[in-house]
Design a protein around this motif. Structure first.
Motif, PDB file in Angstrom:
ATOM      1  N   ALA A  41       0.826  -1.204   0.000  1.00 15.96           N
ATOM      2  CA  ALA A  41       0.000   0.000   0.000  1.00 15.96           C
ATOM      3  C   ALA A  41       0.862   1.257   0.000  1.00 15.96           C
ATOM      4  O   ALA A  41       0.593   2.212  -0.748  1.00 15.96           O
ATOM      5  CB  ALA A  41      -0.947  -0.012   1.200  1.00 15.96           C
ATOM      6  N   ASN A  42       1.891   1.268   0.824  1.00 11.60           N
ATOM      7  CA  ASN A  42       2.786   2.434   0.865  1.00 11.60           C
ATOM      8  C   ASN A  42       3.467   2.665  -0.477  1.00 11.60           C
ATOM      9  O   ASN A  42       3.577   3.801  -0.947  1.00 11.60           O
ATOM     10  CB  ASN A  42       3.848   2.253   1.956  1.00 11.60           C
ATOM     11  N   ARG A  43       3.934   1.593  -1.091  1.00 12.05           N
ATOM     12  CA  ARG A  43       4.665   1.742  -2.351  1.00 12.05           C
ATOM     13  C   ARG A  43       3.729   2.178  -3.482  1.00 12.05           C
ATOM     14  O   ARG A  43       4.101   2.998  -4.328  1.00 12.05           O
ATOM     15  CB  ARG A  43       5.374   0.433  -2.716  1.00 12.05           C
ATOM     16  N   ILE A  44       2.520   1.625  -3.504  1.00 13.10           N
ATOM     17  CA  ILE A  44       1.560   2.023  -4.534  1.00 13.10           C
ATOM     18  C   ILE A  44       1.206   3.496  -4.367  1.00 13.10           C
ATOM     19  O   ILE A  44       1.149   4.253  -5.346  1.00 13.10           O
ATOM     20  CB  ILE A  44       0.292   1.142  -4.451  1.00 13.10           C
ATOM     21  N   ALA A  45       0.979   3.917  -3.118  1.00 13.58           N
ATOM     22  CA  ALA A  45       0.649   5.322  -2.867  1.00 13.58           C
ATOM     23  C   ALA A  45       1.806   6.231  -3.262  1.00 13.58           C
ATOM     24  O   ALA A  45       1.603   7.292  -3.857  1.00 13.58           O
ATOM     25  CB  ALA A  45       0.295   5.517  -1.398  1.00 13.58           C
ATOM     26  N   ALA A  46       3.034   5.819  -2.949  1.00 13.20           N
ATOM     27  CA  ALA A  46       4.203   6.645  -3.244  1.00 13.20           C
ATOM     28  C   ALA A  46       4.456   6.769  -4.741  1.00 13.20           C
ATOM     29  O   ALA A  46       5.073   7.743  -5.192  1.00 13.20           O
ATOM     30  CB  ALA A  46       5.439   6.064  -2.566  1.00 13.20           C
ATOM     31  N   SER A  47       3.957   5.818  -5.520  1.00 11.40           N
ATOM     32  CA  SER A  47       4.168   5.868  -6.970  1.00 11.40           C
ATOM     33  C   SER A  47       3.430   7.034  -7.610  1.00 11.40           C
ATOM     34  O   SER A  47       3.798   7.484  -8.698  1.00 11.40           O
ATOM     35  CB  SER A  47       3.702   4.559  -7.617  1.00 11.40           C
ATOM     36  N   GLY A  48       2.384   7.523  -6.957  1.00 13.05           N
ATOM     37  CA  GLY A  48       1.607   8.629  -7.491  1.00 13.05           C
ATOM     38  C   GLY A  48       0.747   8.265  -8.681  1.00 13.05           C
ATOM     39  O   GLY A  48       0.180   9.144  -9.340  1.00 13.05           O
ATOM     40  N   ARG A  49       0.591   6.985  -8.950  1.00 14.12           N
ATOM     41  CA  ARG A  49      -0.141   6.553 -10.140  1.00 14.12           C
ATOM     42  C   ARG A  49      -1.618   6.288  -9.866  1.00 14.12           C
ATOM     43  O   ARG A  49      -2.378   6.022 -10.787  1.00 14.12           O
ATOM     44  CB  ARG A  49       0.513   5.306 -10.727  1.00 14.12           C
ATOM     45  N   PHE A  50      -1.992   6.336  -8.591  1.00 12.46           N
ATOM     46  CA  PHE A  50      -3.387   6.101  -8.233  1.00 12.46           C
ATOM     47  C   PHE A  50      -3.900   7.255  -7.393  1.00 12.46           C
ATOM     48  O   PHE A  50      -3.203   7.745  -6.499  1.00 12.46           O
ATOM     49  CB  PHE A  50      -3.526   4.798  -7.439  1.00 12.46           C
ATOM     50  N   ASP A  51      -5.116   7.657  -7.664  1.00 16.06           N
ATOM     51  CA  ASP A  51      -5.736   8.705  -6.852  1.00 16.06           C
ATOM     52  C   ASP A  51      -6.137   8.152  -5.491  1.00 16.06           C
ATOM     53  O   ASP A  51      -6.048   8.838  -4.476  1.00 16.06           O
ATOM     54  CB  ASP A  51      -6.965   9.267  -7.567  1.00 16.06           C
ATOM     55  N   GLY A  52      -6.585   6.905  -5.467  1.00 18.47           N
ATOM     56  CA  GLY A  52      -7.011   6.297  -4.216  1.00 18.47           C
ATOM     57  C   GLY A  52      -6.337   4.967  -3.981  1.00 18.47           C
ATOM     58  O   GLY A  52      -6.323   4.095  -4.862  1.00 18.47           O
ATOM     59  N   VAL A  53      -5.745   4.791  -2.810  1.00 20.28           N
ATOM     60  CA  VAL A  53      -5.174   3.509  -2.403  1.00 20.28           C
ATOM     61  C   VAL A  53      -5.882   3.101  -1.117  1.00 20.28           C
ATOM     62  O   VAL A  53      -5.839   3.822  -0.120  1.00 20.28           O
ATOM     63  CB  VAL A  53      -3.657   3.589  -2.167  1.00 20.28           C
ATOM     64  N   SER A  69      -1.820   9.086   2.709  1.00 23.32           N
ATOM     65  CA  SER A  69      -1.936   8.639   1.316  1.00 23.32           C
ATOM     66  C   SER A  69      -2.781   7.387   1.147  1.00 23.32           C
ATOM     67  O   SER A  69      -3.223   7.088   0.038  1.00 23.32           O
ATOM     68  CB  SER A  69      -0.537   8.368   0.734  1.00 23.32           C
ATOM     69  N   VAL A  70      -2.987   6.647   2.221  1.00 25.87           N
ATOM     70  CA  VAL A  70      -3.678   5.361   2.147  1.00 25.87           C
ATOM     71  C   VAL A  70      -4.951   5.418   2.982  1.00 25.87           C
ATOM     72  O   VAL A  70      -4.912   5.789   4.157  1.00 25.87           O
ATOM     73  CB  VAL A  70      -2.764   4.220   2.648  1.00 25.87           C
ATOM     74  N   ARG A  71      -6.055   5.044   2.383  1.00 25.32           N
ATOM     75  CA  ARG A  71      -7.321   4.977   3.111  1.00 25.32           C
ATOM     76  C   ARG A  71      -7.426   3.613   3.784  1.00 25.32           C
ATOM     77  O   ARG A  71      -7.257   2.577   3.134  1.00 25.32           O
ATOM     78  CB  ARG A  71      -8.495   5.181   2.159  1.00 25.32           C
ATOM     79  N   THR A 232      13.050  -8.022   3.156  1.00 26.26           N
ATOM     80  CA  THR A 232      12.240  -7.062   3.892  1.00 26.26           C
ATOM     81  C   THR A 232      10.891  -6.910   3.183  1.00 26.26           C
ATOM     82  O   THR A 232      10.777  -7.168   1.973  1.00 26.26           O
ATOM     83  CB  THR A 232      12.920  -5.689   3.955  1.00 26.26           C
ATOM     84  N   PRO A 233       9.857  -6.482   3.907  1.00 27.24           N
ATOM     85  CA  PRO A 233       8.564  -6.242   3.242  1.00 27.24           C
ATOM     86  C   PRO A 233       8.682  -5.253   2.094  1.00 27.24           C
ATOM     87  O   PRO A 233       7.993  -5.395   1.074  1.00 27.24           O
ATOM     88  CB  PRO A 233       7.695  -5.699   4.377  1.00 27.24           C
ATOM     89  N   GLU A 234       9.541  -4.263   2.242  1.00 25.64           N
ATOM     90  CA  GLU A 234       9.707  -3.269   1.186  1.00 25.64           C
ATOM     91  C   GLU A 234      10.318  -3.891  -0.076  1.00 25.64           C
ATOM     92  O   GLU A 234       9.898  -3.580  -1.203  1.00 25.64           O
ATOM     93  CB  GLU A 234      10.581  -2.117   1.682  1.00 25.64           C
TER      94      GLU A 234
END
Length: 265
Positions: A41-53, A69-71, A232-234
């Motif tokens: 979720a953090n990585r998807i949000a940080a990518s800036g490619r989605f309005d909603g995560v 950044s994450v709902r 690591t999870p990341e």
């Protein structure tokens, strides 16, 4: 020659459409706020490619997540009305659902549920719990979220599986419940992929093996892991998203390793 060139051009154009990046108006959902799910979720949000995560958590209060950044939504995989509520929330966002990742799983639970080494360790109650979380839960997520995927545009629905769920790759035995429940999950995803070829022909429905990751799930078994083989999870989140990013309809119904290779069923 001209006709052949035209066919090739059309093929390239279609392939490009299938690989077209998502737009900033799209929604991504990660189910399960464990170590891998939160990192995804953090990585998807940080990518800036989605309005909603959107990240689901049974407790509704996951740790280590960028709350700005994450709902966060409280969802219990074992309660279908809870999943129906998630689907309703996604509809209210009124933004295309392009990416769903089920990052849920159970291997052990305190001193109660442990991986079985012998037949004598089998417990019907424990098997029922493991199957409910590892196989039935993701299928219920698919039941309520897959219909929200675009019908004519690219999308990805992925379930975090495990290499030990491969029947063809099973050489050691043991871990009856975990192996069988992940094999069931793989079969569910393969079956869903076949159905979605008609309902959502641009969707890629896949299972993916994340590799051994430093999370609560693997913690009791890390002593025997080779050096450099515990991620690591990341690291795992990055690798999973690298595999998912280029997938298109020809990849639907497949079982992937985190490095991008295919794992036998």
């Amino acid at each position: 020659f001209e006709q052949a060139a035209m066919v090739e051009a059309v093929s390239i154009a279609v392939h490009a459409v299938e690989r077209t990046p998502v737009s900033l108006n799209d929604t991504a959902v990660v189910v399960g706020a464990g170590g891998i799910g939160s990192a995804l979720a953090n990585r998807i949000a940080a990518s800036g490619r989605f309005d909603g995560v959107v990240l689901t958590s049974r407790s509704g209060d996951p740790r280590g997540v960028d709350g700005a950044s994450v709902r966060i939504r409280s969802v219990d995989l074992l309660e279908e009305p809870s999943i129906e509520g998630l689907a309703g929330y996604i509809c209210e966002l009124d933004k295309p659902l392009r990416l769903v990742i089920c990052a849920t799983g159970i291997l052990h639970s305190g001193e109660d549920i442990r991986p079985e080494r012998r037949l004598e360790d089998i417990s019907p109650a424990h098997l029922a719990r493991i199957f409910a979380v590892n196989a039935f839960g993701p299928l219920l997520i698919a039941k309520h979220l897959a219909p929200l995927l675009p019908r004519r545009e690219r999308s990805v629905f992925a379930a975090i599986s495990a290499r030990v769920g491969s029947i063809g790759d099973n050489r050691l035995g043991g871990w009856y419940g975990y192996r069988a429940s992940k094999a069931a999950l793989n079969q569910f995803m393969r079956t869903l992929a076949n159905e979605c070829r008609v309902r959502h022909p641009r969707a890629a429905i896949v299972s993916i093996h994340p590799g051994t990751t430093d999370t609560d799930l693997s913690h009791p078994f890390q002593r025997n892991i080779e050096q450099g083989k515990l991620y690591t999870p990341e690291q795992t989140a990055r690798r999973i998203l690298d595999v998912l990013e280029p997938l298109g309809p020809p990849d639907s119904g497949r079982f992937f390793h985190w490095a991008g290779s295919e794992i036998p069923w």
